[in-house]
Motif scaffolding. Structure first.
Motif, PDB file in Angstrom:
ATOM      1  N   TYR A   1       0.849  -1.184   0.000  1.00 14.04           N
ATOM      2  CA  TYR A   1       0.000   0.000   0.000  1.00 14.04           C
ATOM      3  C   TYR A   1       0.889   1.240   0.000  1.00 14.04           C
ATOM      4  O   TYR A   1       1.573   1.537   0.972  1.00 14.04           O
ATOM      5  CB  TYR A   1      -0.934  -0.011   1.210  1.00 14.04           C
ATOM      6  CG  TYR A   1      -2.086  -0.972   1.039  1.00 14.04           C
ATOM      7  CD1 TYR A   1      -3.278  -0.547   0.453  1.00 14.04           C
ATOM      8  CD2 TYR A   1      -1.978  -2.305   1.415  1.00 14.04           C
ATOM      9  CE1 TYR A   1      -4.339  -1.423   0.263  1.00 14.04           C
ATOM     10  CE2 TYR A   1      -3.037  -3.188   1.230  1.00 14.04           C
ATOM     11  CZ  TYR A   1      -4.205  -2.740   0.661  1.00 14.04           C
ATOM     12  OH  TYR A   1      -5.251  -3.619   0.470  1.00 14.04           O
TER      13      TYR A   1
ATOM     14  N   THR B   1      -4.410   5.748  -4.106  1.00 15.75           N
ATOM     15  CA  THR B   1      -4.802   5.312  -2.759  1.00 15.75           C
ATOM     16  C   THR B   1      -5.272   6.475  -1.887  1.00 15.75           C
ATOM     17  O   THR B   1      -5.498   6.300  -0.695  1.00 15.75           O
ATOM     18  CB  THR B   1      -3.623   4.610  -2.052  1.00 15.75           C
ATOM     19  OG1 THR B   1      -2.528   5.538  -1.915  1.00 15.75           O
ATOM     20  CG2 THR B   1      -3.169   3.388  -2.819  1.00 15.75           C
TER      21      THR B   1
ATOM     22  N   TRP C   1       2.249   3.645   5.629  1.00 11.57           N
ATOM     23  CA  TRP C   1       2.073   3.433   4.202  1.00 11.57           C
ATOM     24  C   TRP C   1       3.437   3.523   3.519  1.00 11.57           C
ATOM     25  O   TRP C   1       4.338   4.234   3.970  1.00 11.57           O
ATOM     26  CB  TRP C   1       1.147   4.498   3.620  1.00 11.57           C
ATOM     27  CG  TRP C   1      -0.297   4.288   3.946  1.00 11.57           C
ATOM     28  CD1 TRP C   1      -0.901   4.450   5.154  1.00 11.57           C
ATOM     29  CD2 TRP C   1      -1.315   3.879   3.026  1.00 11.57           C
ATOM     30  NE1 TRP C   1      -2.238   4.158   5.054  1.00 11.57           N
ATOM     31  CE2 TRP C   1      -2.526   3.815   3.761  1.00 11.57           C
ATOM     32  CE3 TRP C   1      -1.337   3.577   1.670  1.00 11.57           C
ATOM     33  CZ2 TRP C   1      -3.736   3.453   3.182  1.00 11.57           C
ATOM     34  CZ3 TRP C   1      -2.542   3.217   1.087  1.00 11.57           C
ATOM     35  CH2 TRP C   1      -3.722   3.156   1.841  1.00 11.57           C
TER      36      TRP C   1
END
Length: 241
Positions: A178, A184, A206
């Motif tokens: 991620y 995102t 992240w």
């Protein structure tokens, strides 16, 4: 000699206009490579970062790069360009299936093929880095063609490594976790989803696009000369959880 240097090398990075592709291009330039930033939209910002050059390639035509490697020496290929379509599997259309498979898998194979033909004709060592995904290993939800394509990227990475390792071409892949990109942003802005994702990542954060860029430099460098057919997870430990 610095085993992580790309000095004197030329790298072609596809999908380099933004996000992970741009970060890979910038990392390659910092390592000393001359970078060709390829995309279907303008890569002017990436060229400004890298001091390299721009190439327009739209992999809606999976054979778009068939002639790119003729008449020029490119030492490193990063197959990063990709798209995604989302829908429940019972509603997923043939059009969305074909569009994703063409860009994410068919174009990856035939771009690698064209690159390898040129490298083999020169008798030169070369590096290919494909961008896979966590969904090369997991199923995901509502992204059937994306999941199939990224499983395929992992598979052809291994296949091509089997065929080309002894001929001086390293073929490997990176599976990003991620990562903080435009794709995102909605997940990170949702407090519940953001928390659920972070709770599973052992690193507790992240990923940054630069995390992928530096991994791509490593796999393209002399330091990775004996690495063939690997799919390197750059995911903060997500898959290990």
């Amino acid at each position: 000699m610095n085993p992580f240097s790309l000095s004197g090398q030329t790298a072609l990075v596809t999908g380099a206009n933004t996000g992970i592709g741009q970060a890979i291009a910038a990392a390659m330039a910092r390592a000393g490579a001359h970078v060709i930033a390829a995309g279907r939209s303008s890569c002017a910002e990436t060229v400004a970062l890298t001091g390299g050059e721009e190439l327009t390639l739209d992999f809606a035509d999976p054979m778009a790069a068939r002639d790119v490697f003729s008449g020029r020496t490119i030492d490193i290929l990063v197959n990063n360009a990709g798209i995604i379509r989302r829908a429940d599997s019972v509603e997923f259309t043939e059009e969305d299936w074909d569009a994703v498979m063409d860009v994410n898998l068919k174009a990856v194979f035939f771009t690698a093929q064209a690159f390898a033909k040129a490298a083999l004709a020169r008798g030169a060592d070369a590096k290919i880095v494909n961008i896979a995904s966590l969904l090369s290993f997991q199923g995901g939800i509502r992204v059937p063609s994306y999941t199939a394509s990224k499983h395929g990227v992992a598979g052809i990475t291994k296949l091509l490594a089997n065929e080309w390792a002894a001929k001086g071409i390293n073929v490997n892949a990176i599976a990003p976790g991620y990562i903080e990109t435009n794709n995102t942003e909605a997940l990170r802005a949702d407090p519940d989803r953001n928390k659920s994702i972070l709770d599973r990542i052992p690193a507790g954060r992240w990923g940054r696009a630069d995390d992928i860029g530096e991994a791509a430099v490593f796999l393209s460098s002399p330091a990775a000369a004996y690495i063939h057919g690997a799919v390197l997870n750059v995911d903060g430990g997500w898959l290990a959880r």
